[in-house]
Design an enzyme around this catalytic site. Structure first.
Site, PDB file in Angstrom:
ATOM      1  N   CYS A 121       0.819  -1.223   0.000  1.00 49.51           N
ATOM      2  CA  CYS A 121       0.000   0.000   0.000  1.00 49.51           C
ATOM      3  C   CYS A 121       0.850   1.269   0.000  1.00 49.51           C
ATOM      4  O   CYS A 121       0.314   2.367  -0.144  1.00 49.51           O
ATOM      5  CB  CYS A 121      -0.941  -0.009   1.200  1.00 49.51           C
ATOM      6  SG  CYS A 121      -1.926  -1.503   1.298  1.00 49.51           S
ATOM      7  N   HIS A 255      -3.181   7.025   2.518  1.00 46.41           N
ATOM      8  CA  HIS A 255      -3.643   5.724   2.021  1.00 46.41           C
ATOM      9  C   HIS A 255      -5.020   5.448   2.618  1.00 46.41           C
ATOM     10  O   HIS A 255      -5.232   5.622   3.823  1.00 46.41           O
ATOM     11  CB  HIS A 255      -2.638   4.645   2.422  1.00 46.41           C
ATOM     12  CG  HIS A 255      -3.145   3.253   2.247  1.00 46.41           C
ATOM     13  ND1 HIS A 255      -3.781   2.842   1.101  1.00 46.41           N
ATOM     14  CD2 HIS A 255      -3.131   2.174   3.084  1.00 46.41           C
ATOM     15  CE1 HIS A 255      -4.128   1.572   1.239  1.00 46.41           C
ATOM     16  NE2 HIS A 255      -3.751   1.141   2.422  1.00 46.41           N
ATOM     17  N   ASN A 286     -10.293  -0.324   0.317  1.00 41.32           N
ATOM     18  CA  ASN A 286      -8.834  -0.217   0.371  1.00 41.32           C
ATOM     19  C   ASN A 286      -8.267  -0.844  -0.901  1.00 41.32           C
ATOM     20  O   ASN A 286      -8.274  -2.060  -1.041  1.00 41.32           O
ATOM     21  CB  ASN A 286      -8.322  -0.933   1.626  1.00 41.32           C
ATOM     22  CG  ASN A 286      -6.808  -0.926   1.751  1.00 41.32           C
ATOM     23  OD1 ASN A 286      -6.092  -0.679   0.774  1.00 41.32           O
ATOM     24  ND2 ASN A 286      -6.318  -1.217   2.941  1.00 41.32           N
TER      25      ASN A 286
END
Ligand code: UT7
Length: 330
Positions: A121, A255, A286
């Site tokens: 990520c 993020h 996500n």
């Protein structure tokens, strides 16, 4: 005779952005047919209302192509102007050749350097840092950085600790030369001592031997604590390294892991209310390496972000790894 060395641009900047999501919407009601959960729990604990999963004909490659083409057009360039392509992904399930080489060829970036990176990520911010260095060293003039994941293919849809979180998307940026500063120094790092808190359940050869898939497993609470402590602090260090005061910041694009993590970061950073905060997790879940460029493109498209805005970004995830910088929005 002295050896010739490369000479690059004084500064680098993000010149264009693009993002692509699959067409299939998976809302929390559908999610609750796979796991024992509720729309209320998922929204309260994460902020997610729906996410996108790839379906027939959509792949990590097709999403990457779409996002990259948009970013190149937004930069006012053509594919032949691109001399390096970097893709951060864990969803390209062939170790070689790289997804970047395939995408570079399909876009028409003839003879561009191309390679994949795996920084989960944090991958988009890792890629931006590399691109900035390539441009400033003279190793490349225009670099496409792509963060792309199809985590729906790597997640157990019946796992209550991951299924509702992870989703699919791609985001891309073109980095090129600039006469003025437009990207702050990267702040980045890793902690492999915590490698086991987000990891694949088995190696690919174990998956073959055992006849079971390799999927992402996560110790959510441990990651949550790291993100709201160490990563919130790292985000302060990014701002400090940029030389900007909090009130000189226009956008905060962390993020998109969990709205509660974003809230904790905001409490820690004490950003003024004038700063627009990305919350695209609500619509997209996500999406790992794609989440930061996807969220930034959403803010631009909604008119909440404009060219010239300063944007603080922080990516963090499996490794554990993290990276972030402040950029000027193209
Ligand atoms: O992108 C990489 C970085 N990843 C992250 O940053 C993720 C970080 N972690 C998180 O975002 C959170 O830990 C999660 C969203 C994954 C989980 O939220 P949580 O608040 O940490 O939940 P928990 O595991 O502490 O569980 C709390 C309660 C438990 O019930 P009791 O024991 O309090 O009765 C769980 O059994 O919620 C229950 N629970 C669920 N309930 C409905 C756990 N998972 C679910 C679920 N639906 N899916």
């Amino acid at each position: 005779m002295a050896l010739v060395t490369s000479k690059g641009a004084p500064y680098a900047r993000v010149m264009g952005l693009g993002a692509a999501v699959p067409s299939r919407v998976v809302d929390n009601a559908e999610m609750c047919t796979y796991i024992d959960s509720s729309d209320e729990w998922i929204q309260q604990r994460t902020g997610i209302v729906e996410r996108r999963w790839v379906s027939e004909g959509e792949t990590v490659e097709s999403l990457s192509l779409d996002a990259a083409r948009q970013a190149i057009a937004h930069a006012g360039l053509t594919p032949s102007d691109i001399d390096a392509v970097i893709i951060s992904t864990i969803s390209h399930l062939v170790q070689t050749p790289s997804l970047a080489a395939i995408v570079a060829a399909k876009i028409g970036c003839t003879d561009a350097a191309a390679f994949d990176i795996a920084a989960a990520c944090a991958g988009f911010c890792y890629g931006l840092a590399q691109a900035e260095s390539l441009v400033r060293s003279g190793a490349a003039t225009h670099v496409v950085v792509i963060g792309a994941e199809t985590l729906s293919k790597l997640t157990d849809h019946h796992d209550r600790s991951t299924a509702f979180l992870f989703a699919d998307a791609a985001g891309a940026a073109v980095v090129g030369p600039s006469e003025t500063s437009a990207m702050s120094p990267v702040v980045w790092g890793s902690d492999g001592h915590q490698a086991d808190v987000i990891q694949m359940t088995r190696t690919w050869s174990e998956a073959v031997d055992e006849g079971k898939p390799s999927q992402v497993a996560m110790a959510g609470q441990q990651v949550f604590r790291w993100a709201t402590g160490f990563i919130a602090d790292a985000t302060s260090r990014i701002l400090e390294a940029s030389g900007l005061a909090p009130d000189e910041l226009d956008l905060f694009v962390p993020h998109q892991a969990n709205n509660r993590i974003t809230d904790a970061m905001l409490r820690h950073l004490k950003l003024p209310e004038t700063v627009t905060v990305a919350r695209s997790i609500k619509k997209y879940g996500n999406t790992s390496a794609a989440s930061i460029p996807l969220a930034l493109v959403e803010l631009i498209e909604s008119g909440e972000a404009k060219s010239g805005d300063t944007c603080l970004m922080i990516g963090f995830g499996a490794g554990l790894v993290y990276a972030g910088q402040v950029i000027t929005v193209p």
